[in-house]
Design an enzyme around this catalytic site. Structure first.
Site, short mmCIF file in Angstrom:
data_model
loop_
_atom_site.label_atom_id
_atom_site.label_comp_id
_atom_site.label_asym_id
_atom_site.label_seq_id
_atom_site.Cartn_x
_atom_site.Cartn_y
_atom_site.Cartn_z
N ARG A 172 0.93 -1.31 0.06
CA ARG A 172 0.15 -0.01 -0.06
C ARG A 172 0.69 1.25 -0.06
O ARG A 172 0.41 2.42 -0.49
CB ARG A 172 -0.86 0.00 1.33
CG ARG A 172 -2.04 -0.62 1.11
CD ARG A 172 -3.01 -0.83 2.43
NE ARG A 172 -3.65 0.58 2.41
CZ ARG A 172 -4.19 1.08 3.41
NH1 ARG A 172 -4.08 0.70 4.76
NH2 ARG A 172 -4.90 2.36 3.18
N HIS A 185 0.27 5.02 -1.86
CA HIS A 185 0.14 6.46 -0.79
C HIS A 185 1.46 7.45 -1.26
O HIS A 185 1.33 8.61 -0.90
CB HIS A 185 0.14 6.11 0.61
CG HIS A 185 -1.42 5.62 0.91
ND1 HIS A 185 -2.49 6.11 1.59
CD2 HIS A 185 -2.18 4.39 0.54
CE1 HIS A 185 -3.53 5.53 1.62
NE2 HIS A 185 -3.08 4.41 0.89
N GLY A 211 4.65 12.43 -6.56
CA GLY A 211 5.25 11.29 -7.48
C GLY A 211 6.03 10.31 -6.37
O GLY A 211 5.94 10.53 -5.18
N ASP A 266 8.60 9.27 -4.44
CA ASP A 266 9.73 9.92 -3.88
C ASP A 266 10.14 9.59 -2.61
O ASP A 266 10.80 10.28 -2.07
CB ASP A 266 9.82 11.36 -4.33
CG ASP A 266 8.59 12.18 -3.85
OD1 ASP A 266 7.69 11.24 -2.92
OD2 ASP A 266 8.37 13.46 -3.74
N ASN A 317 -3.82 8.24 5.93
CA ASN A 317 -2.81 7.36 6.34
C ASN A 317 -2.58 7.27 7.70
O ASN A 317 -2.21 6.13 8.18
CB ASN A 317 -1.29 8.13 5.86
CG ASN A 317 -1.00 8.36 4.46
OD1 ASN A 317 -1.82 7.92 3.61
ND2 ASN A 317 -0.49 9.38 4.04
N HIS A 356 -6.53 -4.77 -2.95
CA HIS A 356 -7.09 -5.32 -1.61
C HIS A 356 -7.34 -6.82 -1.75
O HIS A 356 -8.20 -7.29 -0.83
CB HIS A 356 -8.37 -4.61 -1.63
CG HIS A 356 -8.18 -2.97 -1.36
ND1 HIS A 356 -9.13 -2.17 -1.33
CD2 HIS A 356 -7.11 -2.28 -1.15
CE1 HIS A 356 -8.72 -1.02 -1.07
NE2 HIS A 356 -7.50 -1.19 -0.85
N THR A 393 -9.73 -14.42 0.87
CA THR A 393 -8.26 -15.08 0.90
C THR A 393 -7.35 -14.08 0.90
O THR A 393 -6.75 -13.85 0.37
CB THR A 393 -8.16 -15.96 -0.46
OG1 THR A 393 -8.44 -14.99 -1.62
CG2 THR A 393 -9.10 -16.87 -0.70
N ASP A 444 -4.85 -12.94 -5.30
CA ASP A 444 -5.56 -13.65 -6.57
C ASP A 444 -6.73 -13.01 -6.84
O ASP A 444 -7.02 -11.72 -6.23
CB ASP A 444 -6.07 -15.05 -6.02
CG ASP A 444 -7.02 -15.10 -4.71
OD1 ASP A 444 -7.40 -13.88 -4.50
OD2 ASP A 444 -7.23 -16.01 -4.09
#
Length: 320
Positions: free
Chosen positions: A56, A60, A66, A68, A88, A187, A241, A246
């Site tokens: 993740r 974010h 960008g 960085d 966050n 997710h 799962t 998947d």
């Protein structure tokens, strides 16, 4: 759109750039990618959820100024960083895995591998190590000298976001509706807090009622997990799962079992439903689209000064 976001978008560059390439560290730190992969393998053993958390970080980080590593900077007396931004705080985690990778790389190749590139490599490894596809990543990024909580607040979506908002947001970064749906498949692994679904369960769109798209038996499960008086930091699996990358995530959406409103809306909205249906029956097609989206996101850059941080949480001292 806020003036800050407009300025950011004007300076954003996308697509393959001359300074990003595969094998970037082959001559100066040939074991860089394997070092990061080994750290991610250890993290998987310690806590499987941490791989989803690290993946993740790319989303974010790259969407705000960008790719960085601005996300990784701690607050200072003169700068409010991005870790405490609305999208966050109490949500992003596992920064210590990036710290561990950075420490290992500094021992092997001091001052060579950027924190921004660590995020890109670790995100790829998080997917591959949990059963998803692998891919060659383009590297060569610099770490930012600053971060912006305001920029993060202006850009990052909330779990309440609907498909229309998400399509519009992703389009600002030259990512299509298909890219957005495929990348939402991140997710497939991980968990989310009850905090993120309370309005979906009890006050959808301010009606005081649950989201009618939720499948009844799944709603009963969510009611038990997240009752009105629950500690909202309790977590639930993002799909059935949640430790395996998947296409179960898309199957769940088709069945009305999306954990987040921003997930389930992808099936209820006609423009994105076709991609959800497609990916729910074609896992390889999902994998291919996901990789394409991750590569496009990894190309997001802003023209600004940078460095190779020695510690991902702070900029280098000026006298070094």
């Amino acid at each position: 759109m806020s003036p800050l976001l407009i300025i950011f978008l004007l300076h954003m560059t996308t697509g393959a750039t001359a300074d990003l390439r595969t094998g970037y560290y082959s001559g100066v730190c040939p074991k860089a990618e394997s070092i990061v992969r080994d750290v991610m393998k250890k993290a998987l053993i310690r806590e499987p959820r941490s791989l989803a958390s690290v993946m993740r970080l790319q989303f974010h980080d790259c969407f705000v100024n960008g790719c960085d590593a601005s996300l990784l900077l701690d607050d200072t007396p003169t700068m409010l960083g991005e870790k405490l931004a609305l999208a966050n705080i109490n949500s992003l985690r596992s920064y210590e895995v990036v710290d561990e990778a950075k420490e290992a790389l500094e021992k092997a190749c001091p001052g060579v591998v950027s924190c921004a590139d660590i995020i890109i490599m670790a995100s790829r490894d998080a997917v591959a190590l949990t059963g998803g596809p692998g891919w060659e990543v383009k590297l060569g990024r610099l770490d930012s000298l600053t971060a912006s909580q305001e920029a993060s607040d202006n850009v990052m979506p909330s779990p309440r976001s609907n498909a229309t908002f998400l399509i519009d947001l992703f389009s600002k970064f030259n990512l299509s509706a298909k890219d957005m749906v495929a990348l939402s498949g991140s997710h497939s692994i991980g968990k989310a807090r009850c905090f993120s679904i309370m309005f979906q369960l009890y006050n959808q769109s301010g009606t005081g009622k649950p989201d009618p798209a939720i499948e009844p038996k799944f709603r009963e499960k969510l009611d038990k997990l997240c009752p009105l008086n629950v500690d909202q930091n309790v977590t639930g699996d993002l799909d059935a799962t949640s430790v395996l990358f998947d296409n179960q995530y898309f199957k769940d959406l088709v069945s009305g079992r999306g954990f987040l409103n921003s997930d389930q809306t992808l099936f209820t909205f006609p423009r994105t439903r076709e991609f959800v249906n497609q990916f729910s029956i074609d896992q390889e097609g999902f994998f291919k689209a996901f990789v394409e989206g991750m590569l496009k996101m990894g190309d997001l850059q802003v023209q600004q000064p940078g460095e190779i941080r020695k510690n991902c949480r702070v900029v280098n001292p000026k006298n070094n």
